[in-house]
Design a protein around this motif. Sequence first.
Motif, short mmCIF file in Angstrom:
data_model
loop_
_atom_site.label_atom_id
_atom_site.label_comp_id
_atom_site.label_asym_id
_atom_site.label_seq_id
_atom_site.Cartn_x
_atom_site.Cartn_y
_atom_site.Cartn_z
N GLY A 91 107.20 65.21 73.23
CA GLY A 91 106.62 64.95 74.55
C GLY A 91 107.51 64.12 75.45
O GLY A 91 107.22 63.97 76.64
N ALA A 92 108.59 63.58 74.93
CA ALA A 92 109.49 62.75 75.74
C ALA A 92 110.37 63.64 76.62
O ALA A 92 110.77 64.73 76.23
N LEU A 93 110.67 63.12 77.78
CA LEU A 93 111.55 63.78 78.74
C LEU A 93 112.73 62.85 79.01
O LEU A 93 112.53 61.65 79.28
N VAL A 94 113.93 63.37 78.93
CA VAL A 94 115.15 62.61 79.23
C VAL A 94 115.92 63.42 80.27
O VAL A 94 116.18 64.61 80.06
N VAL A 95 116.27 62.79 81.39
CA VAL A 95 117.05 63.44 82.43
C VAL A 95 118.35 62.66 82.59
O VAL A 95 118.34 61.46 82.84
N VAL A 96 119.47 63.36 82.45
CA VAL A 96 120.79 62.76 82.54
C VAL A 96 121.44 63.23 83.84
O VAL A 96 121.63 64.43 84.04
N PRO A 97 121.78 62.29 84.74
CA PRO A 97 122.38 62.68 86.02
C PRO A 97 123.83 63.11 85.85
O PRO A 97 124.46 62.82 84.82
N PRO A 98 124.39 63.78 86.87
CA PRO A 98 125.80 64.16 86.80
C PRO A 98 126.69 62.95 86.53
O PRO A 98 126.41 61.84 86.99
N ARG A 99 127.73 63.20 85.75
CA ARG A 99 128.78 62.23 85.41
C ARG A 99 128.36 61.15 84.42
O ARG A 99 129.17 60.33 84.04
N MET A 100 127.11 61.13 83.97
CA MET A 100 126.71 60.12 82.98
C MET A 100 127.12 60.59 81.59
O MET A 100 126.69 61.65 81.13
N PRO A 101 127.92 59.77 80.88
CA PRO A 101 128.26 60.11 79.51
C PRO A 101 126.99 60.12 78.64
O PRO A 101 126.14 59.23 78.76
N HIS A 102 126.88 61.14 77.80
CA HIS A 102 125.72 61.22 76.91
C HIS A 102 126.06 62.01 75.65
O HIS A 102 127.03 62.77 75.61
N ALA A 103 125.25 61.79 74.63
CA ALA A 103 125.34 62.49 73.35
C ALA A 103 123.94 62.46 72.76
O ALA A 103 123.10 61.64 73.16
N PHE A 104 123.67 63.36 71.82
CA PHE A 104 122.34 63.35 71.20
C PHE A 104 122.36 64.07 69.87
O PHE A 104 123.25 64.87 69.59
N GLY A 105 121.36 63.76 69.06
CA GLY A 105 121.20 64.41 67.77
C GLY A 105 119.85 64.06 67.16
O GLY A 105 119.21 63.09 67.57
N ALA A 106 119.43 64.87 66.20
CA ALA A 106 118.20 64.57 65.47
C ALA A 106 118.42 63.28 64.69
O ALA A 106 119.52 63.02 64.19
N THR A 107 117.40 62.46 64.59
CA THR A 107 117.54 61.22 63.83
C THR A 107 117.62 61.55 62.33
O THR A 107 117.13 62.60 61.89
N PRO A 108 118.22 60.66 61.54
CA PRO A 108 118.28 60.90 60.09
C PRO A 108 116.87 61.13 59.54
O PRO A 108 115.93 60.43 59.91
N GLY A 109 116.75 62.14 58.71
CA GLY A 109 115.45 62.45 58.10
C GLY A 109 114.54 63.28 58.99
O GLY A 109 113.43 63.60 58.58
N SER A 110 114.97 63.62 60.19
CA SER A 110 114.13 64.39 61.11
C SER A 110 114.87 65.62 61.62
O SER A 110 116.08 65.61 61.79
N THR A 111 114.13 66.68 61.83
CA THR A 111 114.64 67.83 62.57
C THR A 111 114.23 67.62 64.02
O THR A 111 113.48 66.67 64.33
N ALA A 112 114.66 68.48 64.92
CA ALA A 112 114.26 68.36 66.32
C ALA A 112 114.28 69.72 66.99
O ALA A 112 115.04 70.61 66.62
N GLU A 113 113.42 69.85 67.97
CA GLU A 113 113.31 71.05 68.78
C GLU A 113 113.28 70.57 70.22
O GLU A 113 112.43 69.75 70.60
N LEU A 114 114.22 71.07 71.05
CA LEU A 114 114.32 70.63 72.44
C LEU A 114 114.41 71.81 73.39
O LEU A 114 115.05 72.82 73.08
N LEU A 115 113.81 71.65 74.55
CA LEU A 115 114.06 72.53 75.68
C LEU A 115 115.09 71.81 76.52
O LEU A 115 114.92 70.64 76.86
N VAL A 116 116.21 72.50 76.83
CA VAL A 116 117.30 71.89 77.57
C VAL A 116 117.53 72.70 78.84
O VAL A 116 117.68 73.92 78.77
N VAL A 117 117.53 72.01 79.99
CA VAL A 117 117.71 72.67 81.28
C VAL A 117 118.85 71.98 82.02
O VAL A 117 118.87 70.76 82.13
N LEU A 118 119.78 72.77 82.54
CA LEU A 118 120.90 72.26 83.33
C LEU A 118 120.71 72.75 84.76
O LEU A 118 120.51 73.96 84.98
N THR A 119 120.73 71.82 85.73
CA THR A 119 120.54 72.22 87.12
C THR A 119 121.44 71.42 88.05
O THR A 119 121.56 70.21 87.86
#
Length: 167
Positions: A91-119
């Motif tokens: 249910g969390a939403l994360v929005v990363v603006p242009p030029r912001m350095p970012h990285a992501f991954g599932a936490t240890p012990g967890s899987t993850a499912e994400l909807l990712v939109v680039l605009t």
Amino acid sequence: MTRDSGEGTGALVVRSEGAEYVPLPQQGGGFRLLADSGATGGALGANRLTLGEGADGAGPHYHARSSELFYVLDGTVRFSLDGEMETVGPGALVVVPPRMPHAFGATPGSTAELLVVLTPGVDRFGYFRALGRIQHDLESLDSLRSEQDRYDVHFLDPSAWQSERTI
């Protein structure tokens, strides 16, 4: 089925079973390619990303021209957002603006499912296909380095992210 006027101005309908799937080698991970920029008149690009247990989604990078939206459908995801760590769940939403350095991954012990939109959108399906080949050791990451401007994915030094992921 896809409905589109051909100009990217009509409605776009992509059913899960009709979307191309790019498998990743970690425990059932993969990309479901939903909409590329050309199909949306440049408005956006979208994919559904499944991450295996503790798997990286993307190492440090930024987008020069686009914002990236992540909606967590399931699991727990750890983000590095301009060097600050943030852990979010379903249910969390994360929005990363242009030029912001970012990285992501599932936490240890967890899987993850994400909807990712680039605009605004960038045609990136080729990028995701290349990532699949890289993850399966069929291609090297160097093959994407020359394509950073084309796909608006600019790679950064991964050392801080890698040390964070081993904690």
